[in-house]
Design an enzyme around this catalytic site. Structure first.
Site, short mmCIF file in Angstrom:
data_model
loop_
_atom_site.label_atom_id
_atom_site.label_comp_id
_atom_site.label_asym_id
_atom_site.label_seq_id
_atom_site.Cartn_x
_atom_site.Cartn_y
_atom_site.Cartn_z
N HIS A 1 1.48 -1.02 -0.50
CA HIS A 1 0.68 0.68 -0.14
C HIS A 1 1.12 1.91 -0.16
CE1 HIS A 1 -3.50 2.84 0.70
NE2 HIS A 1 -4.01 2.04 1.15
N GLU B 1 -0.16 1.45 -5.89
CA GLU B 1 0.02 -0.68 -5.21
C GLU B 1 0.00 -0.94 -5.89
OE1 GLU B 1 -3.12 -0.03 -2.16
OE2 GLU B 1 -3.64 2.21 -2.74
#
EC number: 5.1.3.15
Length: 296
Positions: A154, A258
């Site tokens: 992330h 991501e």
């Protein structure tokens, strides 16, 4: 290059390559909370991020495992980003001047209370002159049980103005649009720009993306291996106000790109391992065509 820090929940590990090029990892979640190149920060961390050792840290690069999104068994995006990791191998300078450290996470009473499987993760970070390498191994030590999982890095990029950024490598890909109840569309744009609340899982994406107009107007290459999905996220105005650990005015200065394995799970058989990696490289104009030297 040693581990530093005070209270257990906030202890950090610093990789220092010299020339004001460093990478800082908080052992809470093995979250990369800073990557500075020539003293310029490349990652966004919210001014309201929590460092209490309980919540996930809002920003940097957090480790999403074994679940992406809402989870009936525990915290959103799984437990890896809210668990204290072990420093398997302290920062060490390699023969070429790069610096690496290895972190690990194994099942414990806390993880088994949500997800009752044995597992072992190794997370190797290498800091190069203008690159940061992430190498992940997930191992299933069970002799009998398979398990399935999602995995995602992330990554919050720091940007001067997200409206000026463009992302390559998504044209023609299908994506799940979480802002429209998970409807599936196909990306028709040659380059993707973000001008509104965006939360998309692009599927079967190529191994490389170029993100323009990051810090100092430069480009960043994201090269991924064994991560078939790419998530693009920005909360924009209204959603930013709903996030308690995110400033109302911070959304223009961040962009999440991501690398992950999230639209379909990884199935890991007993005694087998899954490996994936990501390289983030700052592109200096004049070297755009240079291929990243992979170090898996």
């Amino acid at each position: 290059m040693a581990a530093t820090g005070g209270a257990a929940a906030t202890s950090v590990v610093v990789l220092d390559r010299g020339n004001n090029t460093t990478c800082t990892i908080n052992l809470h979640g093995a979250t990369v909370v800073s990557w500075r190149v020539n003293n310029q920060e490349q990652l966004f961390v919210s001014k309201l991020a929590s460092f209490d050792g309980k919540r996930s840290i809002r920003g940097g690069v957090s480790f999403v495992f074994p679940q992406y999104g809402a989870w009936s068994f525990g915290a959103q995006h799984g437990f890896a980003r809210i668990t204290r990791w072990n420093l398997e191998r302290p920062p060490e300078r390699l023969h070429n001047g790069d610096v690496e450290a290895i972190f690990s996470l194994m099942d414990n009473e806390f993880t088994r209370s949500m997800w009752n499987y044995q597992f072992r993760i190794t997370y190797r970070l290498i800091l190069r002159e203008k690159e940061l390498h992430f190498h992940i191994g997930v191992y299933n030590p069970s002799k009998e049980l398979s398990f399935t999982f999602n995995l995602l890095l992330h990554t919050y990029l720091k940007v001067p103005d997200v409206r000026r950024c463009q992302i390559t490598g998504l044209h023609g890909c299908t994506f799940i649009d979480k802002t429209r109840d998970g409807a599936i569309y196909q990306e028709g744009r040659e380059v993707v720009a973000v001008n509104e609340w965006t939360d998309r899982i692009y599927q079967h994406t190529p191994q490389e993306h170029i993100v323009t107009n990051v810090v100092s107007g430069r480009k960043m290459r994201i090269h991924k291996y064994n991560f078939p999905d790419t998530v693009i996220w920005n909360p924009w105005v209204d959603k930013a106000r709903e996030i308690t650990d995110f400033g109302d005015d911070e959304f223009p200065n961040m962009l999440c790109v991501e690398a992950g394995h999230v639209s379909s799970p990884v199935i890991l058989l007993p005694g087998t391992a899954f490996e994936a990696s990501q390289i983030m490289q700052i592109i200096i104009e004049g070297n755009v065509s240079r291929k990243t030297k992979r170090n898996r």
